[in-house]
Motif scaffolding. Structure first.
Motif, PDB file in Angstrom:
ATOM      1  N   ALA A 215      10.142  -1.356   6.781  1.00  0.00           N
ATOM      2  CA  ALA A 215       9.019  -1.713   5.920  1.00  0.00           C
ATOM      3  C   ALA A 215       9.285  -1.233   4.499  1.00  0.00           C
ATOM      4  CB  ALA A 215       7.713  -1.111   6.446  1.00  0.00           C
ATOM      5  N   PHE A 216       8.848  -2.053   3.530  1.00  0.00           N
ATOM      6  CA  PHE A 216       9.136  -1.787   2.126  1.00  0.00           C
ATOM      7  C   PHE A 216       7.857  -1.973   1.307  1.00  0.00           C
ATOM      8  CE2 PHE A 216      12.713  -3.467   4.405  1.00  0.00           C
ATOM      9  CZ  PHE A 216      13.778  -2.653   4.043  1.00  0.00           C
ATOM     10  N   GLY A 217       7.500  -0.947   0.521  1.00  0.00           N
ATOM     11  CA  GLY A 217       6.299  -1.023  -0.295  1.00  0.00           C
ATOM     12  C   GLY A 217       6.460  -0.266  -1.586  1.00  0.00           C
ATOM     13  N   ASN A 218       5.358  -0.121  -2.325  1.00  0.00           N
ATOM     14  CA  ASN A 218       5.422   0.616  -3.589  1.00  0.00           C
ATOM     15  C   ASN A 218       4.164   1.416  -3.890  1.00  0.00           C
ATOM     16  OD1 ASN A 218       3.891  -1.923  -4.427  1.00  0.00           O
ATOM     17  ND2 ASN A 218       3.891  -0.792  -6.358  1.00  0.00           N
ATOM     18  N   SER A 219       3.136   1.270  -3.060  1.00  0.00           N
ATOM     19  CA  SER A 219       1.870   1.918  -3.393  1.00  0.00           C
ATOM     20  C   SER A 219       1.236   2.519  -2.142  1.00  0.00           C
ATOM     21  CB  SER A 219       0.902   0.906  -4.018  1.00  0.00           C
ATOM     22  OG  SER A 219       0.385   0.031  -3.024  1.00  0.00           O
ATOM     23  N   ASP A 220       0.146   3.255  -2.362  1.00  0.00           N
ATOM     24  CA  ASP A 220      -0.576   3.835  -1.230  1.00  0.00           C
ATOM     25  C   ASP A 220      -1.246   2.774  -0.371  1.00  0.00           C
ATOM     26  OD1 ASP A 220       0.241   6.324  -1.999  1.00  0.00           O
ATOM     27  OD2 ASP A 220      -1.675   6.953  -2.848  1.00  0.00           O
ATOM     28  N   GLY A 221      -1.396   1.564  -0.904  1.00  0.00           N
ATOM     29  CA  GLY A 221      -1.902   0.462  -0.097  1.00  0.00           C
ATOM     30  C   GLY A 221      -0.922   0.039   0.979  1.00  0.00           C
ATOM     31  N   ALA A 251       6.270   2.269 -16.294  1.00  0.00           N
ATOM     32  CA  ALA A 251       6.226   3.506 -15.512  1.00  0.00           C
ATOM     33  C   ALA A 251       4.779   3.804 -15.113  1.00  0.00           C
ATOM     34  CB  ALA A 251       6.810   4.662 -16.306  1.00  0.00           C
ATOM     35  N   TYR A 252       4.531   3.938 -13.818  1.00  0.00           N
ATOM     36  CA  TYR A 252       3.182   4.240 -13.327  1.00  0.00           C
ATOM     37  C   TYR A 252       3.273   4.733 -11.900  1.00  0.00           C
ATOM     38  CZ  TYR A 252       3.541  -0.354 -10.975  1.00  0.00           C
ATOM     39  OH  TYR A 252       3.939  -1.415 -10.200  1.00  0.00           O
ATOM     40  N   ASP A 253       2.291   5.545 -11.500  1.00  0.00           N
ATOM     41  CA  ASP A 253       2.183   5.956 -10.108  1.00  0.00           C
ATOM     42  C   ASP A 253       0.786   6.485  -9.792  1.00  0.00           C
ATOM     43  OD1 ASP A 253       2.565   8.656 -11.209  1.00  0.00           O
ATOM     44  OD2 ASP A 253       4.720   8.328 -11.014  1.00  0.00           O
ATOM     45  N   ARG A 254       0.562   7.798  -9.971  1.00  0.00           N
ATOM     46  CA  ARG A 254      -0.643   8.431  -9.435  1.00  0.00           C
ATOM     47  C   ARG A 254      -1.948   7.977 -10.086  1.00  0.00           C
ATOM     48  NH1 ARG A 254       1.226  12.619  -6.124  1.00  0.00           N
ATOM     49  NH2 ARG A 254       3.326  13.367  -6.630  1.00  0.00           N
ATOM     50  N   ASP A 255      -1.934   7.632 -11.341  1.00  0.00           N
ATOM     51  CA  ASP A 255      -3.184   7.325 -12.041  1.00  0.00           C
ATOM     52  C   ASP A 255      -3.349   5.849 -12.368  1.00  0.00           C
ATOM     53  OD1 ASP A 255      -3.922  10.062 -12.111  1.00  0.00           O
ATOM     54  OD2 ASP A 255      -2.587  10.383 -13.825  1.00  0.00           O
ATOM     55  N   SER A 256      -2.546   5.003 -11.772  1.00  0.00           N
ATOM     56  CA  SER A 256      -2.585   3.585 -12.111  1.00  0.00           C
ATOM     57  C   SER A 256      -3.742   2.862 -11.434  1.00  0.00           C
ATOM     58  CB  SER A 256      -1.268   2.921 -11.699  1.00  0.00           C
ATOM     59  OG  SER A 256      -1.285   1.540 -11.993  1.00  0.00           O
ATOM     60  N   THR A 257      -4.372   1.940 -12.172  1.00  0.00           N
ATOM     61  CA  THR A 257      -5.423   1.098 -11.588  1.00  0.00           C
ATOM     62  C   THR A 257      -4.828   0.156 -10.562  1.00  0.00           C
ATOM     63  OG1 THR A 257      -6.700   1.181 -13.648  1.00  0.00           O
ATOM     64  CG2 THR A 257      -7.215  -0.593 -12.108  1.00  0.00           C
ATOM     65  N   PHE A 258      -3.658  -0.382 -10.863  1.00  0.00           N
ATOM     66  CA  PHE A 258      -2.967  -1.287  -9.956  1.00  0.00           C
ATOM     67  C   PHE A 258      -1.721  -0.590  -9.414  1.00  0.00           C
ATOM     68  CE2 PHE A 258      -5.038  -4.009 -13.190  1.00  0.00           C
ATOM     69  CZ  PHE A 258      -5.922  -4.684 -12.353  1.00  0.00           C
ATOM     70  N   GLY A 259      -1.533  -0.644  -8.113  1.00  0.00           N
ATOM     71  CA  GLY A 259      -0.343  -0.067  -7.508  1.00  0.00           C
ATOM     72  C   GLY A 259      -0.294   1.447  -7.528  1.00  0.00           C
ATOM     73  N   LYS A 260      -1.425   2.087  -7.323  1.00  0.00           N
ATOM     74  CA  LYS A 260      -1.455   3.551  -7.336  1.00  0.00           C
ATOM     75  C   LYS A 260      -0.563   4.125  -6.243  1.00  0.00           C
ATOM     76  CE  LYS A 260      -4.584   7.518  -6.926  1.00  0.00           C
ATOM     77  NZ  LYS A 260      -5.986   7.967  -6.782  1.00  0.00           N
ATOM     78  N   LEU A 261       0.306   5.065  -6.636  1.00  0.00           N
ATOM     79  CA  LEU A 261       1.192   5.733  -5.686  1.00  0.00           C
ATOM     80  C   LEU A 261       1.000   7.232  -5.822  1.00  0.00           C
ATOM     81  CD1 LEU A 261       3.502   5.609  -3.602  1.00  0.00           C
ATOM     82  CD2 LEU A 261       5.114   5.691  -5.517  1.00  0.00           C
TER      83      LEU A 261
END
Length: 288
Positions: A215-221, A251-261
């Motif tokens: 499985a391959f993803g990029n976010s907490d979703g 660059a985005y991860d923990r605080d992003s509206t879209f794709g939060k990681l």
């Protein structure tokens, strides 16, 4: 490559029959860009503007009022509920065939708001190569996305070489009826299934019927999809694309509206998942 070698070596301890070599990929942020907003959201916002003359009440009704005013902060303030209302209103009231034609025409001409490139050229080259590599090793590759299933199906085969029947996504309710004297499946303004978060394993079981081995993803979703995939017996593989390249992408991860990681960054390594640094691990981000 070690994983693929292990599960494809006949007679090996980790060998998996081709019929069970199932790999699932999130779409937004994993296979193509999801910034500054999900592509389907851009499609839905365009649909609001197109349909607005037939809905004068939208000028005073949120979240449509904010969309028509170009107030994206106002749209975001309504959260998932507002997005669901927009999708339900703009993706229904037509047959599935009519919606497919609309989505296909839009994706063929729509361009990314920052780069000006077609959305279908904003795909991640390493991920496309990964899909080809898995297919060459007799994997069955599926998209499992929070995006709308009928929005994605018209173009995934051309863009990723993944056929429409291998796409699992969110959906609205439909019904069969005679439409203009012909039998048709008509789309209703009600959400049927959200294929995100804990919904992804449910969607996989419902529409694919087998637990994936990769499985391959990029976010907490995508967390539960990776958790369920790698929690099975035998050799398993999970991967998260970390958007840490501000120069070639965003660059985005923990605080992003879209794709939060957030959770995936903390718990992924403990789960044995591979965290890919877009900045350090990818020679190339987008196709030439």
């Amino acid at each position: 490559m070690d994983f693929v070698t292990a599960v494809t070596t006949d007679g090996g301890a980790d060998y998996v029959e081709p019929a069970n070599r199932i790999a699932v990929f999130d779409n937004d942020g994993t296979l193509w860009s999801e910034q500054p907003m999900y592509v389907q959201l851009a499609f839905a916002l365009d649909r609001v503007k197109t349909l607005a003359p037939d809905h004068p009440e939208w000028k005073e009704t949120e979240p449509f009022k904010s969309v028509l005013a170009g107030d994206m902060k106002g749209v975001a303030a309504f959260g998932i509920k507002g997005l669901v209302e927009i999708v339900a209103a703009t993706h229904s009231g037509m047959t599935s065939d009519e919606f497919t034609a609309i989505a296909k025409d839009w994706i063929a001409s729509a361009t990314h708001p920052t780069t000006g490139k077609p959305y279908t050229s904003m795909i991640y080259q390493p991920m496309r190569e990964l899909i080809d590599y898995l297919k060459a090793n007799d994997f069955r590759v599926f998209i499992v996305s929070g995006g709308g299933i009928e929005f994605m199906r018209p173009w995934t085969e051309v863009t990723y070489a993944i056929p429409p029947e291998n796409v699992v996504g969110s959906s609205i309710k439909t019904k069969y009826e005679m439409h203009d004297g012909k039998p048709a499946v008509v789309r209703l303004p009600e959400i049927e299934f959200i294929d995100d978060g804990a919904g992804k394993p449910v969607g996989i079981q419902k529409f694919i019927g087998k637990r994936p081995i990769a499985a391959f993803g990029n976010s907490d979703g995508d967390f539960q999809m990776l958790e369920w995939t790698t929690g099975g017996e035998g050799r398993r593989f999970g991967l998260i694309v970390h958007h840490d390249d501000a120069d070639r992408d965003v660059a985005y991860d923990r605080d992003s509206t879209f794709g939060k990681l957030d959770r995936g960054l903390d718990d992924g390594p403990r789960q044995g998942w591979t965290i890919v640094s877009m900045k350090n691990d990818w020679k190339q981000v987008f196709p030439e």
